[in-house]
Design a protein around this motif. Structure first.
Motif, PDB file in Angstrom:
ATOM      1  N   GLU A  75      32.655  49.872  25.970  1.00  0.00           N
ATOM      2  CA  GLU A  75      32.459  48.599  25.282  1.00  0.00           C
ATOM      3  C   GLU A  75      31.024  48.464  24.774  1.00  0.00           C
ATOM      4  O   GLU A  75      30.788  47.954  23.678  1.00  0.00           O
ATOM      5  N   LEU A  98      47.645  50.807   3.474  1.00  0.00           N
ATOM      6  CA  LEU A  98      46.740  49.896   2.773  1.00  0.00           C
ATOM      7  C   LEU A  98      46.286  50.508   1.450  1.00  0.00           C
ATOM      8  O   LEU A  98      46.161  51.726   1.323  1.00  0.00           O
ATOM      9  N   LEU A 106      38.725  46.612   5.149  1.00  0.00           N
ATOM     10  CA  LEU A 106      39.172  46.386   6.531  1.00  0.00           C
ATOM     11  C   LEU A 106      38.033  46.262   7.554  1.00  0.00           C
ATOM     12  O   LEU A 106      37.990  45.273   8.300  1.00  0.00           O
ATOM     13  N   GLU A 109      36.338  43.003   7.102  1.00  0.00           N
ATOM     14  CA  GLU A 109      37.155  41.894   7.588  1.00  0.00           C
ATOM     15  C   GLU A 109      37.071  41.792   9.099  1.00  0.00           C
ATOM     16  O   GLU A 109      37.008  40.706   9.673  1.00  0.00           O
TER      17      GLU A 109
ATOM     18  N   LEU B   2      42.771  36.889  10.039  1.00  0.00           N
ATOM     19  CA  LEU B   2      42.845  38.327   9.835  1.00  0.00           C
ATOM     20  C   LEU B   2      44.163  38.903  10.359  1.00  0.00           C
ATOM     21  O   LEU B   2      44.792  39.746   9.708  1.00  0.00           O
ATOM     22  N   MET B   6      46.769  41.245   8.404  1.00  0.00           N
ATOM     23  CA  MET B   6      47.184  42.575   8.872  1.00  0.00           C
ATOM     24  C   MET B   6      48.697  42.652   8.991  1.00  0.00           C
ATOM     25  O   MET B   6      49.315  43.661   8.665  1.00  0.00           O
ATOM     26  N   ARG B 302      38.831  43.999  23.648  1.00  0.00           N
ATOM     27  CA  ARG B 302      39.325  42.625  23.736  1.00  0.00           C
ATOM     28  C   ARG B 302      39.782  42.119  22.374  1.00  0.00           C
ATOM     29  O   ARG B 302      40.826  41.495  22.233  1.00  0.00           O
ATOM     30  N   ARG B 303      38.972  42.438  21.387  1.00  0.00           N
ATOM     31  CA  ARG B 303      39.295  41.988  20.032  1.00  0.00           C
ATOM     32  C   ARG B 303      40.572  42.667  19.538  1.00  0.00           C
ATOM     33  O   ARG B 303      41.394  42.035  18.889  1.00  0.00           O
ATOM     34  N   LEU B 307      43.873  40.779  18.384  1.00  0.00           N
ATOM     35  CA  LEU B 307      44.471  40.956  17.065  1.00  0.00           C
ATOM     36  C   LEU B 307      45.961  41.254  17.172  1.00  0.00           C
ATOM     37  O   LEU B 307      46.779  40.684  16.457  1.00  0.00           O
TER      38      LEU B 307
END
Ligand SMILES: Nc1ncnc2c1ncn2[C@@H]1O[C@H](COP(=O)(O)OP(=O)(O)OP(=O)(O)O)[C@@H](O)[C@H]1O
Ligand SMILES: [Mg+2]
Lengths: 226, 838
Positions: A75, A98, A106, A109, B2, B6, B302-303, B307
């Motif tokens: 992390e 895409l 991407l 974003e 987002l 996606m 985590r993100r 998502l």
């Protein structure tokens, strides 16, 4: 910017331990350009991955921007990558679902950049693909795909850009244009460049060249300045 | 957002389609079945009320307590009193013992009375449905009373001391069908005329009914309070009849229909669940590179999790809503199939089906999709550099367990039936376990023997072995789908078989009872002359039950139980009749019994029906004295039985061993089918043989037949829907390995392989998978069917040898064709195009 001391990389295979990198020492200052050269299988991509914090060495330390990324967990390295690193992959890794534009947009974003699509379009234009923004990767040639991958890396405006054979698939003319682009980025925004390349003239444009042979660092020379 | 962006891009790329449609199908199946079940349930409750002409009835040998009436008036409960009795009717020289029902003007509280101005009317256009009773002074009568008394509509006839005008033909009264004990032509009269006719004398046998229904403004709570109060007021004379009981003769059929609906719905959910699991697995595989890229750009785990969670939630919400809408549409379609026997204004469903449907969508995603995607956030960024980096996906045992738990929760929550849940889970366990063990074995064997075969076989079987993990997953998917489809087909077929007699056009609809020996030949000739067929003649002895344990029954008991007041049908048999079940005691061993009771003077063993035993307070060992035309004999109760009312064959309350009643004069009974155009035969018969009793069940049977037809049609529709689910699973399973296969085929193609080889390899691979899956499915299905038949549908266990043949061959064919159709692209398009499109 990057400080590498004594890194080695071993992997265990069915035929025993294989040493891919052996005792590499290296330091790259901010805004500097470095070319890594060597024959196929000499460990260039592996080294690049470790420098970018995508991989970890078996021993030794890698510092990026003063932070020891080898001491960090995944992390932590992710946070460093998010802040500093851009990467152009040897096999592009464009997402097939895409369009070129969306591929470039991407990462922006994901960073939460508000005008991601506009920025993306701008960089596609810079790599000469303004006419292909709505095309899917499968509709693009290998060289065009590579340019999209470059635009994607540029668009994030990284402080260090790692590129694995960025012009490998391109004809000399286009290759030169891309190279100009890389170095313009280096000059305009002070981006540090670390490139893996087979091409003599590209290596020659870099300030320094690291040569690998079977995982060993056999030379670290100052390139012939342009 | 987002995640939404996606999601939309993923949708455009086609990776989400299968997940989405599986989800939609799961939700749609559940919603449609739940909506249908609830609305039909509500309708049936209403409809059964109609067959009772009320929401609740107290049947009694005495008139309703006046306190009840007052209380009902205060509480706003609608009521009607009825009294049924047999009475002589006269018109000039003619007379007939009719079944009269006197009703208050408020009758019927529920349902309609069908009347007509044309006798024997069957054409709906001349039949009028009214919620009304005859006016005082009027009679509404059965068509066949007219020829019996030789009168016409508008004429006057005498009932007791009164003279009344016959104003309407009574075609059908809502609660008319439930009475098996009425023999004469039916007459409906007004309650106020009872004193005029003066037919009810002290001691006459009258069956009173007190009808109650909730007022239109009552939400049911007032009525519930009232009926609770009433429950405490009842005496030994009174018996409560609920709408459910009024439906008893078709309740079982409808219940089984309902259970099948549930089973089919459950199977649909499970199938959609499997498709969802497979599709999610496929989807997750396709996301690996993407996640590795995100990670290389420094996106945190985590993100990434966030998502994907957002995407799944959004997908779940949209899919569930789409599923709800489609489910609504499909339930309308199902409804239109069963429309005819449902009331026109079907009650709306409550919120529950919708909640059930939506929750199913959510649960499916949590149980099937989340576990498949669980490992994605842990994907290493290194995967962008090296292909050999693979993130450990959630242990497949854990995933399997999660899936099974989800299925169990869904099944149980949805069906509320532990047996169904268990049966399907067991079928699953067997199929799944066998898939892993035998599947590996089969693949291994295939590989070994394949080496001795031609190149196509060798290549194909080696491929299967090489890809054993996806092969096994596919095999499990195929066998699950095939097994569930087999379960459904078998249960459906066996139910329809079971109901065949009810669907038969010539099922017996009239009973002839009390035919004396000397009348038998005459009656037989009469029936033959009309070209009618009986279902065989049963003989019996008519006798009265006079003493219980050497004592006369007390007056109270006598008043409340008709069986103590009339002649009973006593019959004999050596074997327990089909459909009867011993509740207490033991069935006799005929061989061990002595000769006729008259000779031995000993006690005859008797087996009696359990309800009568309970009502009369009889237990094993009690002694009964019967009087048959003045001759008296004693019997001892050796067993009690339950009867089967489903199949319209004669049932006997009192059964003796063969030979015990030989000395007594016997009478005969039979059942036969009388089509409506030959209905007048009944009059002719009754005029010639006035003591013969005719029990008319044609109305009831018509109703049962129409209901069963509708239910059958509903089952067929449901089967179709489920087949759709099955096909989806097949698709999901086939597409699982497709891109890899296409890639390999395209490469083979560039190396110059023939179309025959490439398609041949695919054909052999898929049909082998299908064959193995079919075999395993037959095994699992056999297990599940055995359980379902035993616990849910009261059917005997049977083997289904054809499953073992049809399963593998259909599996091989279906899966093979699907696989080849899918991979045709590899040979019809240039290899480069194929490779580029992957
Ligand atoms: N995980 C691994 N297991 C085994 N061998 C590995 C692993 N990763 C790299 N190698 C080997 O290490 C050597 C160096 O690989 P690397 O990709 O760094 O070479 P390269 O210099 O980039 O070559 P090229 O110019 O062809 O891209 C190769 O021989 C490769 O096969
Ligand atoms: Mg390389």
């Amino acid at each position: 910017m990057i400080d590498v001391s004594n890194i080695s990389k071993q992997v265990s295979t069915s035929e025993g331990t294989l040493c891919i990198l052996d005792q590499i020492n290296l330091s790259v200052k901010a805004g500097e350009t470095l070319a890594i050269i060597g024959s196929s299988g000499s460990g260039k991509s592996t080294l690049l991955g470790i420098l970018a914090g995508l991989d970890t060495p078996s021993s030794g330390t890698v510092m990026i921007g003063g932070q020891d990324i080898t001491a960090m967990d995944e992390e932590g390295r992710a946070a460093v990558r998010a802040g500093h690193v851009g990467f152009v992959f040897q096999s592009f890794h464009l997402l097939p679902g895409l369009t070129a534009l969306e591929n470039v947009a991407l990462p922006l974003e994901l960073q939460g950049v508000s005008d991601a699509l506009k920025t993306a379009e701008h960089y596609l234009q810079r790599v000469g693909l303004a006419a292909r923004v709505t095309h899917y990767p499968r509709q693009l040639s290998g060289g065009e795909q590579q340019r999209v991958a470059l635009a994607r890396a540029f668009a994030c405006r990284p402080t260090i850009l790692f590129a694995d054979e960025p012009t490998g698939n391109l004809d000399t003319g286009t290759g030169e244009k891309i190279n100009d682009l890389l170095f313009a980025l280096n000059e305009e925004e002070g981006t540090t460049l670390v490139l893996v390349t087979h091409e003599k003239n590209l290596a020659a444009r870099c300030q320094r060249t690291l040569e690998l042979q079977a995982g060993r660092q056999i030379a670290l020379t100052n390139g012939s300045q342009h | 957002m987002l995640a939404i962006k996606m999601l939309l891009r993923g949708w455009r790329g086609g990776q989400l389609g299968l997940i989405f449609w599986s989800l939609v199908l799961a939700v749609a199946v559940v919603t449609s079945v739940a909506l249908l079940a609830e609305r039909v349930e509500r309708a049936l409750v209403n409809q059964s009320s109609a067959f009772l002409a009320a929401d609740l009835v107290v049947s009694s040998s005495v008139p309703a307590n006046s306190e009840w009436l007052e209380r009902a008036a205060v509480d706003g409960i609608r009521t009607a009193r009825t009294a049924s009795f047999a009475s002589m009717t006269y018109a000039g020289e003619q007379m007939h013992l009719a079944s009269v029902k006197a009703v208050e003007s408020t009758y019927p509280l529920r349902g309609v009375v069908k009347r007509s101005q044309i006798p024997f009317a069957t054409d709906a256009s001349v039949i009028e449905s009214v919620m009304a009773a005859p006016q005082p002074g009027e009679l509404w009568v059965d068509s066949r009373l007219l020829p019996l008394l030789n009168i016409e509509l508008g004429d006057s006839i005498d009932v007791g001391d009164g003279t009344f005008t016959v104003s309407q033909i009574l075609i059908e009264e809502p609660d008319g069908g439930s009475s098996f004990s009425m023999y004469g032509a039916r007459i409906l009269m007004n309650w106020q005329d009872l004193p005029v006719a003066a037919v009810i004398q002290p001691g006459s046998r009258v069956s009173y009914r007190f009808l109650m229904a909730a007022s239109d403004t009552d939400d049911g709570s007032q009525f519930a309070r009232f009926s609770e109060w009433l429950g405490d007021e009842l005496t030994v004379h009174d018996r409560i009849i609920t709408p459910d009981e009024a439906q008893a003769n078709i309740a079982k059929t409808m219940d089984k229909g309902r259970r099948f609906l549930l089973l089919a719905g459950s199977i649909g959910v499970v199938l959609a669940g499997i498709a969802l699991a497979l599709a999610s697995h496929h989807f997750a595989n396709g996301q690996l590179l993407q996640v590795a890229l995100y990670k290389s750009w420094g996106v945190s785990a985590r993100r990434v999790r966030q998502l994907y969670l957002q995407q799944i939630l959004a997908l779940g919400a949209v899919g569930s809503v789409a599923g709800l809408i489609i489910g609504w549409g499909f339930h309308q379609l199902l409804l239109s199939a069963v429309r005819d026997w449902l009331p026109l204004d079907l009650p709306m469903a409550g919120a529950r089906p919708w909640i059930t449907g939506f929750a199913t969508g959510l649960l499916c995603l949590i149980g099937f999709t989340l576990p498949a995607l669980w490992h994605l956030p842990a994907q290493s960024p290194l995967a962008v550099l090296r292909r050999d980096i693979q993130v450990a996906s959630l242990n497949s045992a854990v995933r399997g367990a999660l899936g099974v738990i989800t299925i169990a929760v869904l099944l149980f929550w949805y069906s509320n039936n532990a047996y169904l849940t268990l049966a399907i889970l067991l079928g699953f366990a067997v199929t799944g376990g066998a898939s892993i063990i035998f599947g590996l074995l089969l693949l291994r064997l295939g590989k070994t023997y394949g080496q001795k075969m031609g190149s196509i076989w060798r290549l194909a079987l080696a491929n299967l072995w090489r890809r054993k993990k996806p092969s096994l997953i596919q095999m499990a998917g195929f066998s699950g789908a095939i097994a569930l489809l087999m379960i459904m087909t078998v249960v459906r077929t066996s139910l329809i078989d079971e109901w065949r007699w009810q669907l038969a056009d010539d099922a017996p609809n009239h009973f002839l009872v009390n035919v004396a020996s000397y009348e038998l030949d005459g009656v037989k000739t009469l029936i033959q002359r009309r070209e009618l067929n009986t279902a065989g003649w049963y003989s019996m002895v008519r006798g009265r039950l006079t003493h219980i344990n050497d004592a006369l029954p007390n007056e109270d008991l006598k008043r409340s139980h008709e069986s103590l007041n009339r002649e009973l049908n006593l019959s004999w048999t050596s074997a327990l009749p089909e459909g009867n079940k011993i509740i207490q005691g033991q069935w006799w061993d005929s061989a061990a019994l002595e000769g006729p009771v008259a000779e031995s003077g000993g006690l005859a063993p008797v087996s009696i029906e359990e309800d009568i035993a309970r009502e009369l307070g009889l237990t094993l060992g009690d002694q009964l004295r019967f009087s048959v035309g003045g001759l008296v004999f004693d019997a001892v109760i050796t067993s009690t039985r339950s009867l089967n009312w489903d199949n319209m064959t004669p049932n006997f309350y009192f059964l003796f061993p063969e030979g015990y009643l030989e000395e007594y004069p016997r009478t005969y009974m039979t059942s036969l089918y009388v089509p409506s155009d030959k209905k007048l035969m009944v009059n002719e018969l009754l005029r010639k043989y006035p003591t013969v009793q005719v029990i008319e069940l044609d109305k009831i049977i018509d109703r049962i037949r129409s209901i069963v037809t509708q239910i059958t049609r509903g089952l067929e529709m449901m089967t179709l829907l489920i087949l759709g689910c099955g096909v989806l699973v097949m698709f999901a399973a086939v597409s699982l390995s497709m891109s890899e296969r296409l890639q390999e085929s395209a490469i083979l193609r560039t190396l110059g392989s023939s179309k025959r080889l490439i398609l041949g390899v695919q054909w052999v691979e898929f049909s082998t998978l299908g064959l193995a899956a079919g075999l395993l499915a037959a095994l699992g299905a056999e297990f599940a069917i055995a359980m379902l038949q035993h616990f849910m549908f009261d059917q005997a266990f049977t083997w289904h040898p054809w499953l073992w043949f049809v399963g593998p061959s259909a599996g091989a064919l279906l899966v093979g064709v699907l696989g080849v159709a899918y991979s045709r692209k590899a040979v019809t398009q240039p290899p480069l195009q194929v490779l580029n499109s992957l």
